[in-house]
Scaffold this motif. Structure first.
Motif, PDB file in Angstrom:
ATOM      1  N   GLU A   1      18.509  33.752  20.544  1.00 29.93           N
ATOM      2  CA  GLU A   1      18.554  32.330  20.856  1.00 29.93           C
ATOM      3  C   GLU A   1      17.841  31.539  19.779  1.00 29.93           C
ATOM      4  O   GLU A   1      16.859  31.993  19.203  1.00 29.93           O
ATOM      5  N   LEU A   2      18.344  30.364  19.532  1.00 26.47           N
ATOM      6  CA  LEU A   2      17.691  29.474  18.577  1.00 26.47           C
ATOM      7  C   LEU A   2      16.512  28.791  19.253  1.00 26.47           C
ATOM      8  O   LEU A   2      16.590  28.409  20.414  1.00 26.47           O
ATOM      9  N   SER A   3      15.472  28.620  18.484  1.00 27.33           N
ATOM     10  CA  SER A   3      14.332  27.895  19.029  1.00 27.33           C
ATOM     11  C   SER A   3      14.633  26.397  18.964  1.00 27.33           C
ATOM     12  O   SER A   3      15.590  25.961  18.320  1.00 27.33           O
ATOM     13  N   CYS A   4      13.817  25.642  19.614  1.00 25.50           N
ATOM     14  CA  CYS A   4      13.985  24.183  19.618  1.00 25.50           C
ATOM     15  C   CYS A   4      13.869  23.635  18.197  1.00 25.50           C
ATOM     16  O   CYS A   4      14.594  22.727  17.816  1.00 25.50           O
ATOM     17  N   GLN A   5      12.961  24.219  17.424  1.00 21.13           N
ATOM     18  CA  GLN A   5      12.759  23.764  16.049  1.00 21.13           C
ATOM     19  C   GLN A   5      14.000  24.050  15.198  1.00 21.13           C
ATOM     20  O   GLN A   5      14.386  23.233  14.353  1.00 21.13           O
ATOM     21  N   ASP A   6      14.637  25.205  15.422  1.00 22.64           N
ATOM     22  CA  ASP A   6      15.853  25.546  14.681  1.00 22.64           C
ATOM     23  C   ASP A   6      16.986  24.572  14.988  1.00 22.64           C
ATOM     24  O   ASP A   6      17.685  24.122  14.085  1.00 22.64           O
ATOM     25  N   THR A   7      17.173  24.255  16.255  1.00 24.61           N
ATOM     26  CA  THR A   7      18.261  23.337  16.617  1.00 24.61           C
ATOM     27  C   THR A   7      17.996  21.936  16.088  1.00 24.61           C
ATOM     28  O   THR A   7      18.925  21.252  15.664  1.00 24.61           O
ATOM     29  N   ARG A   8      16.738  21.503  16.102  1.00 18.43           N
ATOM     30  CA  ARG A   8      16.412  20.189  15.548  1.00 18.43           C
ATOM     31  C   ARG A   8      16.713  20.148  14.049  1.00 18.43           C
ATOM     32  O   ARG A   8      17.226  19.156  13.538  1.00 18.43           O
ATOM     33  N   PHE A   9      16.403  21.234  13.330  1.00 13.04           N
ATOM     34  CA  PHE A   9      16.662  21.287  11.898  1.00 13.04           C
ATOM     35  C   PHE A   9      18.157  21.264  11.612  1.00 13.04           C
ATOM     36  O   PHE A   9      18.618  20.571  10.701  1.00 13.04           O
ATOM     37  N   ILE A  10      18.932  22.014  12.393  1.00 16.55           N
ATOM     38  CA  ILE A  10      20.387  22.029  12.203  1.00 16.55           C
ATOM     39  C   ILE A  10      20.970  20.643  12.451  1.00 16.55           C
ATOM     40  O   ILE A  10      21.819  20.158  11.685  1.00 16.55           O
ATOM     41  N   LYS A  11      20.527  19.970  13.490  1.00 17.09           N
ATOM     42  CA  LYS A  11      21.004  18.615  13.777  1.00 17.09           C
ATOM     43  C   LYS A  11      20.614  17.656  12.666  1.00 17.09           C
ATOM     44  O   LYS A  11      21.416  16.796  12.275  1.00 17.09           O
ATOM     45  N   LEU A  12      19.395  17.804  12.132  1.00 18.84           N
ATOM     46  CA  LEU A  12      18.946  16.950  11.029  1.00 18.84           C
ATOM     47  C   LEU A  12      19.830  17.132   9.805  1.00 18.84           C
ATOM     48  O   LEU A  12      20.269  16.153   9.195  1.00 18.84           O
ATOM     49  N   VAL A  13      20.130  18.369   9.450  1.00 21.91           N
ATOM     50  CA  VAL A  13      20.961  18.637   8.273  1.00 21.91           C
ATOM     51  C   VAL A  13      22.373  18.096   8.472  1.00 21.91           C
ATOM     52  O   VAL A  13      22.926  17.432   7.582  1.00 21.91           O
ATOM     53  N   LEU A  14      22.965  18.341   9.632  1.00 20.58           N
ATOM     54  CA  LEU A  14      24.335  17.871   9.872  1.00 20.58           C
ATOM     55  C   LEU A  14      24.420  16.345   9.892  1.00 20.58           C
ATOM     56  O   LEU A  14      25.350  15.759   9.319  1.00 20.58           O
ATOM     57  N   LEU A  15      23.455  15.698  10.514  1.00 17.62           N
ATOM     58  CA  LEU A  15      23.463  14.233  10.533  1.00 17.62           C
ATOM     59  C   LEU A  15      23.186  13.657   9.148  1.00 17.62           C
ATOM     60  O   LEU A  15      23.732  12.608   8.789  1.00 17.62           O
ATOM     61  N   SER A  16      22.387  14.330   8.345  1.00 18.73           N
ATOM     62  CA  SER A  16      22.143  13.874   6.976  1.00 18.73           C
ATOM     63  C   SER A  16      23.400  13.964   6.135  1.00 18.73           C
ATOM     64  O   SER A  16      23.723  13.046   5.371  1.00 18.73           O
ATOM     65  N   ILE A  17      24.133  15.070   6.278  1.00 15.84           N
ATOM     66  CA  ILE A  17      25.400  15.215   5.550  1.00 15.84           C
ATOM     67  C   ILE A  17      26.386  14.135   5.986  1.00 15.84           C
ATOM     68  O   ILE A  17      27.062  13.522   5.158  1.00 15.84           O
ATOM     69  N   LEU A  18      26.451  13.884   7.288  1.00 17.06           N
ATOM     70  CA  LEU A  18      27.355  12.855   7.794  1.00 17.06           C
ATOM     71  C   LEU A  18      26.968  11.473   7.289  1.00 17.06           C
ATOM     72  O   LEU A  18      27.833  10.675   6.917  1.00 17.06           O
ATOM     73  N   SER A  19      25.677  11.173   7.230  1.00 16.71           N
ATOM     74  CA  SER A  19      25.253   9.851   6.757  1.00 16.71           C
ATOM     75  C   SER A  19      25.556   9.669   5.272  1.00 16.71           C
ATOM     76  O   SER A  19      25.960   8.579   4.854  1.00 16.71           O
ATOM     77  N   VAL A  20      25.402  10.724   4.472  1.00 18.99           N
ATOM     78  CA  VAL A  20      25.757  10.624   3.050  1.00 18.99           C
ATOM     79  C   VAL A  20      27.255  10.397   2.914  1.00 18.99           C
ATOM     80  O   VAL A  20      27.699   9.566   2.103  1.00 18.99           O
TER      81      VAL A  20
END
Length: 121
Positions: free
Chosen positions: A63-82
């Motif tokens: 299972e992914l930890s909460c920190q892992d899921t937050r990091f994945i969401k941060l990266v995906l949203l950053s790519i989308l914003s660029v």
């Protein structure tokens, strides 16, 4: 060997994400579908499905930890914003102000949401 498969999955997923954004950009700006890129993405999606199915059979559930899921969401949203900023600049250069304003507003909302996922110190 599992590490190589996991790395291949990550690289293929990033390639699919970037390729999909490129296709969406081409459809929005040039109203043209890059058929070669679409076919390459289709084949890499089939390859990704095979690798993920193989990993699923050989790997115990983790299972992914909460920190892992937050990091994945941060990266995906950053790519989308660029991507949205690139679309905004393209619309501005084509003098399409309503579409540029919409892309800019969505980009700002995406950046705001990405900042919510920054790790707290």
């Amino acid at each position: 060997m599992e590490r190589v498969r996991e790395t291949a999955v990550t690289v293929l997923m990033l390639f699919l994400l970037i390729g999909t954004l490129t296709i969406v950009y081409s459809l929005l700006i040039w109203q043209e579908l890059p058929k070669t890129l679409a076919m390459v993405l289709l084949f890499s999606l089939a390859l990704l499905k095979g690798i993920v199915a193989n990993l699923h059979n050989h790997q115990s559930s983790q299972e992914l930890s909460c920190q892992d899921t937050r990091f994945i969401k941060l990266v995906l949203l950053s790519i989308l914003s660029v991507f949205l900023i690139i679309v905004f600049i393209s619309y501005v250069l084509q003098s399409q102000q309503p579409a540029a304003a919409l892309a800019f507003i969505i980009s700002l909302l995406t950046i705001k949401k990405a900042l919510d996922f920054l790790p707290a110190d």
